[in-house]
Enzyme design. Structure first.
Site, mmCIF file in Angstrom:
data_model
loop_
_atom_site.group_PDB
_atom_site.id
_atom_site.type_symbol
_atom_site.label_atom_id
_atom_site.label_comp_id
_atom_site.label_asym_id
_atom_site.label_seq_id
_atom_site.Cartn_x
_atom_site.Cartn_y
_atom_site.Cartn_z
ATOM 1 N N GLY A 12 0.809 -1.220 0.000
ATOM 2 C CA GLY A 12 0.000 0.000 0.000
ATOM 3 C C GLY A 12 0.843 1.271 0.000
ATOM 4 N N SER A 36 -6.261 -6.155 -1.103
ATOM 5 C CA SER A 36 -7.686 -5.806 -1.175
ATOM 6 C C SER A 36 -7.886 -4.340 -1.539
ATOM 7 C CB SER A 36 -8.379 -6.104 0.161
ATOM 8 O OG SER A 36 -7.923 -5.204 1.158
ATOM 9 N N ASP A 60 -4.192 -12.918 3.965
ATOM 10 C CA ASP A 60 -5.061 -12.080 4.774
ATOM 11 C C ASP A 60 -4.720 -12.315 6.244
ATOM 12 O OD1 ASP A 60 -7.170 -10.842 6.081
ATOM 13 O OD2 ASP A 60 -8.629 -11.417 4.539
ATOM 14 N N LYS A 86 -9.177 1.775 5.943
ATOM 15 C CA LYS A 86 -8.806 3.112 6.430
ATOM 16 C C LYS A 86 -9.724 4.260 5.997
ATOM 17 C CE LYS A 86 -5.675 3.928 2.594
ATOM 18 N NZ LYS A 86 -4.410 4.402 2.116
ATOM 19 N N SER A 125 -2.852 6.728 14.283
ATOM 20 C CA SER A 125 -3.258 7.941 13.571
ATOM 21 C C SER A 125 -3.601 9.046 14.563
ATOM 22 C CB SER A 125 -4.494 7.604 12.730
ATOM 23 O OG SER A 125 -5.211 8.767 12.392
ATOM 24 N N TYR A 150 -13.528 3.562 12.372
ATOM 25 C CA TYR A 150 -12.120 3.513 11.964
ATOM 26 C C TYR A 150 -11.226 4.030 13.092
ATOM 27 C CZ TYR A 150 -7.833 5.511 10.070
ATOM 28 O OH TYR A 150 -6.522 5.882 9.897
ATOM 29 N N LYS A 154 -8.315 2.193 15.694
ATOM 30 C CA LYS A 154 -6.939 2.659 15.965
ATOM 31 C C LYS A 154 -6.714 2.726 17.475
ATOM 32 C CE LYS A 154 -5.198 3.176 11.846
ATOM 33 N NZ LYS A 154 -4.231 2.176 11.391
ATOM 34 N N PHE A 178 0.203 12.136 11.444
ATOM 35 C CA PHE A 178 -0.711 13.235 11.166
ATOM 36 C C PHE A 178 -1.175 13.068 9.706
ATOM 37 C CE2 PHE A 178 -1.241 15.490 15.106
ATOM 38 C CZ PHE A 178 -0.523 14.621 15.895
ATOM 39 N N ASN A 199 -9.150 12.001 0.565
ATOM 40 C CA ASN A 199 -8.123 12.879 1.144
ATOM 41 C C ASN A 199 -7.784 14.026 0.208
ATOM 42 O OD1 ASN A 199 -7.038 9.850 2.355
ATOM 43 N ND2 ASN A 199 -7.526 11.498 3.752
ATOM 44 N N LEU A 200 -7.290 15.080 0.813
ATOM 45 C CA LEU A 200 -7.111 16.343 0.094
ATOM 46 C C LEU A 200 -6.109 16.257 -1.065
ATOM 47 C CD1 LEU A 200 -7.669 19.378 -0.120
ATOM 48 C CD2 LEU A 200 -5.953 19.747 1.672
HETATM 49 N N1 UFG Z 1 -10.501 18.537 2.366
HETATM 50 C C1 UFG Z 1 -11.128 19.373 1.472
HETATM 51 N N2 UFG Z 1 -11.544 18.845 0.284
HETATM 52 C C2 UFG Z 1 -11.369 17.532 -0.034
HETATM 53 C C3 UFG Z 1 -10.724 16.685 0.903
HETATM 54 C C4 UFG Z 1 -10.300 17.220 2.101
HETATM 55 O O1 UFG Z 1 -11.313 20.562 1.725
HETATM 56 O O2 UFG Z 1 -11.792 17.121 -1.120
HETATM 57 C C5 UFG Z 1 -10.029 19.113 3.636
HETATM 58 C C6 UFG Z 1 -10.680 18.469 4.841
HETATM 59 O O3 UFG Z 1 -11.902 19.104 5.130
HETATM 60 C C7 UFG Z 1 -9.595 18.684 5.905
HETATM 61 C C8 UFG Z 1 -8.288 18.643 5.113
HETATM 62 O O4 UFG Z 1 -8.648 18.855 3.765
HETATM 63 O O5 UFG Z 1 -9.740 19.940 6.450
HETATM 64 C C9 UFG Z 1 -7.578 17.309 5.206
HETATM 65 O O6 UFG Z 1 -8.491 16.283 4.866
HETATM 66 P P1 UFG Z 1 -8.015 14.793 4.577
HETATM 67 O O7 UFG Z 1 -9.245 13.990 4.248
HETATM 68 O O8 UFG Z 1 -6.910 14.767 3.585
HETATM 69 O O9 UFG Z 1 -7.390 14.366 5.954
HETATM 70 P P2 UFG Z 1 -8.070 14.298 7.396
HETATM 71 O O10 UFG Z 1 -7.318 15.250 8.244
HETATM 72 O O11 UFG Z 1 -9.530 14.386 7.360
HETATM 73 O O12 UFG Z 1 -7.785 12.772 7.675
HETATM 74 C C10 UFG Z 1 -6.662 12.361 8.298
HETATM 75 C C11 UFG Z 1 -6.283 10.933 7.873
HETATM 76 C C12 UFG Z 1 -7.295 9.943 8.357
HETATM 77 C C13 UFG Z 1 -7.598 10.179 9.794
HETATM 78 C C14 UFG Z 1 -8.063 11.591 9.981
HETATM 79 C C15 UFG Z 1 -8.524 11.888 11.367
HETATM 80 O O13 UFG Z 1 -6.180 10.850 6.472
HETATM 81 O O14 UFG Z 1 -6.780 8.647 8.199
HETATM 82 O O15 UFG Z 1 -6.990 12.428 9.633
HETATM 83 O O16 UFG Z 1 -7.807 12.861 12.010
HETATM 84 F F1 UFG Z 1 -8.562 9.349 10.239
#
Ligand code: UFG
Length: 338
Positions: A12, A36, A60, A86, A125, A150, A154, A178, A199-200
């Protein structure tokens, strides 16, 4: 004699980068993955970067007999457990699937590690800290009730490891990541989200390449300097190197306590808008984005105090967010054949 490390989920995103760093640091690595949530792209990339073929066991970890057979075949000095589901949203819709997969697999691993005296590194996480009362978040910051199954898995897996270490004389480390982003500088391995990315950064790169029409920035009315959420974006290669430091600390018997937790981040809060602007600037392109309503479950601001990792692991993030965003874009372009 070189030491052998098992990397579950090694095909991964994070596992493949960790495999490269471990192997380059002189460890023998055995990858085990049920494939998977990925294909062999990253596995092939790992072998290409290293110039050799590493063992890939397709299995697995919920299959107890398969786990026993794996530990009978190899002698592992340490293992790193990544193999887990995840996706936060999916876990809310399918809690049983998440509990069964993420807990059963780790219980089987802990059983085998106990029997074989294997050091265990668990991939945790920042989600365990929830919406923190104070930032930056230290290892002493209180864990908040999980906001998703999820996140709950953790927390539970951290507790499983802590209790097993206390009861069975094992050694374990949990690394709390983070927001891992970016790709290997070779652009041979990187993030490969299935379907629409949650994710962003993968959403940004897919928008820039034309796979997605427009990035939605979820919320610009947060109580932050520019109204968008603050996160601690950690370069994937920096993150991978922290695993090498942690494994070495365990196998060389240098731990202060038999169970230790380290936050792995940069200590630098970056807003969503800042990240988008840096991506545009460093890659000299314009990104199509709009502001959208807040996403349910998002915390306003979370970033790490990584000083304990620096002090005890001798590890520190080195890459700038610009370098990391350039690597993410190079990877996306390579995937698109550009
Ligand atoms: N965001 C957007 N647009 C998108 C995707 C994300 O604006 O299309 C913003 C989110 O609102 C957030 C920031 O970008 O403010 C980061 O978002 P991510 O989804 O990339 O990451 P997160 O902080 O939500 O998630 C991370 C890890 C997860 C974990 C989570 C909880 O990726 O595995 O933190 O803290 F569970």
């Amino acid at each position: 004699m070189s030491k052998t490390v098992l990397v579950s989920g090694g095909a991964g995103f994070i596992g493949s980068h960790v495999t490269v760093e471990l192997s380059q640091a002189g460890y023998d690595v055995v990858i085990a993955d049920n494939m998977s949530n990925c294909d062999e792209t990253n596995y092939k990339g790992v072998c290409a970067i290293l110039g050799k073929t590493l063992p890939l066991i397709k299995m697995d970890f919920c299959d107890e007999a398969a786990v026993k057979a794996l530990f009978a075949k190899y002698r592992f000095d340490a293992l790193i457990h990544f193999a887990a589901f995840k996706a936060v949203g999916e876990s809310v819709a399918e809690p049983l699937m998440y509990y069964k997969n993420n807990l059963d697999s780790f219980l089987n691993i802990l059983q085998a590690a106990r029997e074989h005296g294997t050091n265990v590194l668990f991939s945790s996480s920042a989600t365990v800290y929830g919406e923190p009362d104070e930032t930056p978040v230290t290892e002493q910051s209180p864990r908040k009730p999980a906001t998703s199954p999820y996140g709950n898995t953790k927390q539970m897996c951290e507790d499983f490891l802590r209790d097993c270490v206390a009861a069975y004389g094992m050694h374990g480390i949990a690394l709390c990541y983070f927001n891992p982003i970016g790709a290997h500088p070779s652009a041979l391995i990187g993030e490969l989200p299935r379907g629409v990315p949650n994710n962003l950064v993968p959403f940004i790169t897919q928008t820039a390449i034309g796979k997605r029409e427009c990035l939605s920035i979820f919320g610009n009315d947060y109580p932050t300097p520019d109204g968008t959420c603050l996160r601690d974006y950690i370069d994937i290669v920096d993150l991978a190197k922290a695993h090498v430091c942690a494994v070495t600390r365990m196998v060389e018997g240098k731990m202060d306590e038999p169970y230790e937790i380290f936050n792995i981040g940069t200590g630098r809060p970056v807003s969503v808008l800042e990240l988008v602007n840096s991506f545009q600037k460093v890659n000299a392109l314009k990104l199509n984005y709009r502001f959208a309503p807040r996403r349910e479950g998002d915390v306003t601001a979370v970033w790490a105090d990584p000083s304990l990792a620096e002090k005890k692991l001798g590890w520190k993030a080195t890459r700038t967010v610009e370098e990391t965003l350039a690597s993410a874009w190079a990877w996306e372009k390579r995937l698109a054949g550009k």
